[in-house]
Design an enzyme around this catalytic site. Sequence first.
Site, PDB file in Angstrom:
ATOM      1  N   LYS A  92       2.452   6.350   1.683  1.00  0.00           N
ATOM      2  CA  LYS A  92       1.879   5.201   2.533  1.00  0.00           C
ATOM      3  C   LYS A  92       0.479   5.172   2.400  1.00  0.00           C
ATOM      4  O   LYS A  92       0.053   6.557   2.898  1.00  0.00           O
ATOM      5  CB  LYS A  92       2.469   5.088   3.738  1.00  0.00           C
ATOM      6  N   ARG A 130       0.808  -1.033  -0.145  1.00  0.00           N
ATOM      7  CA  ARG A 130      -0.056  -0.136   0.181  1.00  0.00           C
ATOM      8  C   ARG A 130       1.194   1.353  -0.055  1.00  0.00           C
ATOM      9  O   ARG A 130       0.292   2.063   0.539  1.00  0.00           O
ATOM     10  CB  ARG A 130      -0.761  -0.114   1.221  1.00  0.00           C
ATOM     11  N   ASP A 155       8.704   2.518  10.074  1.00  0.00           N
ATOM     12  CA  ASP A 155       7.317   1.782   9.957  1.00  0.00           C
ATOM     13  C   ASP A 155       6.674   1.712  11.545  1.00  0.00           C
ATOM     14  O   ASP A 155       6.796   0.895  12.480  1.00  0.00           O
ATOM     15  CB  ASP A 155       7.321   0.396   9.525  1.00  0.00           C
ATOM     16  N   ASP A 200      11.476  -7.025   7.782  1.00  0.00           N
ATOM     17  CA  ASP A 200      11.197  -6.096   6.605  1.00  0.00           C
ATOM     18  C   ASP A 200      10.979  -4.639   7.165  1.00  0.00           C
ATOM     19  O   ASP A 200      10.796  -3.801   6.613  1.00  0.00           O
ATOM     20  CB  ASP A 200       9.730  -6.465   5.859  1.00  0.00           C
TER      21      ASP A 200
END
Length: 475
Positions: A115, A95, A260, A250
């Site tokens: 994002k 996304r 993130d 990741d």
Amino acid sequence: MSIALPSAVALDSRFARELPEMAVAWQAADAPEPRLLALDESLAVELGLDPDRLRGPDGVRLLVGAAVPAGATPVAQAYAGHQFGGYSPRLGDGRALLLGELVDGDGRLWDLHLKGSGRTPFARGGDGFAVVGPMLREYVVSRAMHALGVPTTRSLAVVATGRTVRRETALPGAVLARVAAGHLRVGSFQYARATGDLGLVRRLADHAIARHHPGVDGYLGLFDAVVSAQASLVARWMLVGFVHGVMNTDNMTISGETIDYGPCAFLDAFDPAAVYSSIDHGGRYAFGNQPAIAEWNLARLAEALLPLLHDDQERAVAVAVEALGRFRPQYNAAFSAGMAAKLGLPGGADLDAGLVDELLAVLRDGHVDFTSFFRTLSGVARGAAAPDLAGIGGWVARWRALGPDADAMDRVNPVYIPRNHLVEEALGAATDGDLAPFERLVEAVSAPFDERSGLERYAAPAPADFGAYRTFCGT
Ligand code: AMP
Ligand code: MG
């Protein structure tokens, strides 16, 4: 459609050009009614972008990916990753899009990344969208981390899209525009290695060296540099009480930036076992496990790099094991130096490790608020009474005898962090359309060491009835 960027800054496509096997050219989904919710003007200026033009209609269209700058090639990046220890060979930007690389005034490259910009070929079951609350959370927490001096991806802007997104309830959609030295992850190398194409692994490593660790000595030098960057980064997290919450491979960068912000949180009471993520049932990513998990992730990076380290596999493993062995001493040295600074003491080998361990045990046993404690302690260094805590009396006497520097303590121990109860309050109000609490929180955490009157409630620990805080991965 193409527009010129809102200032004369080039947008390169270096990743897409050098690593086409790991880049899928893609376009952002339409944003029906884009509305700017937050913009980091100081970051815009650092990048050579004009904040006023970013606020304008063309700027906002750029920030949601509706208008692609001339010459840019937005791509979804491929990567693999271990999620909670289990390997997924194909994750990638489900996304998100890398719009391209901005070149700042010093010639440095910065990824401009979106994002929540819609489904890509990596979306699997996801809808490709993001919602206002979690994107504002990433904005405020990454802004706080940067102000605290912790390497991090940065949030340039959050734009509400005008789209309703289905989660447990219907929520307002948003796109985060993120800026980073780079989005290469441990999982990028895992992906490249799994293709079996050693030329690709080598090209990825060369790209990583050029962008993030120029001047290192070969591929072992690259691995060493990532080990050092992560040892230093995770030590910084531990010194400010940051719990990342989802340290999958990741979500660990090659650049050494925090990336993130999902189910992340800052500690209230000091507790190595603290877990905030609603999906981390086993406590794999508990506060106190973070250094060990970083080391585990780096072992996965070493595995991916093995064929580049030596032609003979056994020799390659030996070299990698030795290099990985440098993580712990570097982490310990960084943590110890940081704790010495928090305690107002000269760092280095002079610091008695027992003094730190004893203090942390007192804080844990007393459920002491981690952040405010160190500001209280600088007051004690100036002559105030010691806090009323079991087991602290003897410790304070030993520490004070070392002559702590109270002013130096106040320069490294924050007054303001994005406390969980304040973040929840701000995001709840913003989701309902009131941005004022969010803006005030951003203002507080943007200058975390500088105590200001009127911001007392931003310095105070969570009210007792706030209870066991949980954050949710449903971002
Ligand atoms: P994260 O846990 O946010 O780092 O995401 C892990 C993986 O799930 C990445 O490959 C993301 O691109 C993907 N992902 C997360 N949320 C969504 C979504 N709503 N739609 C599509 N992919 C998603
Ligand atoms: Mg991720």
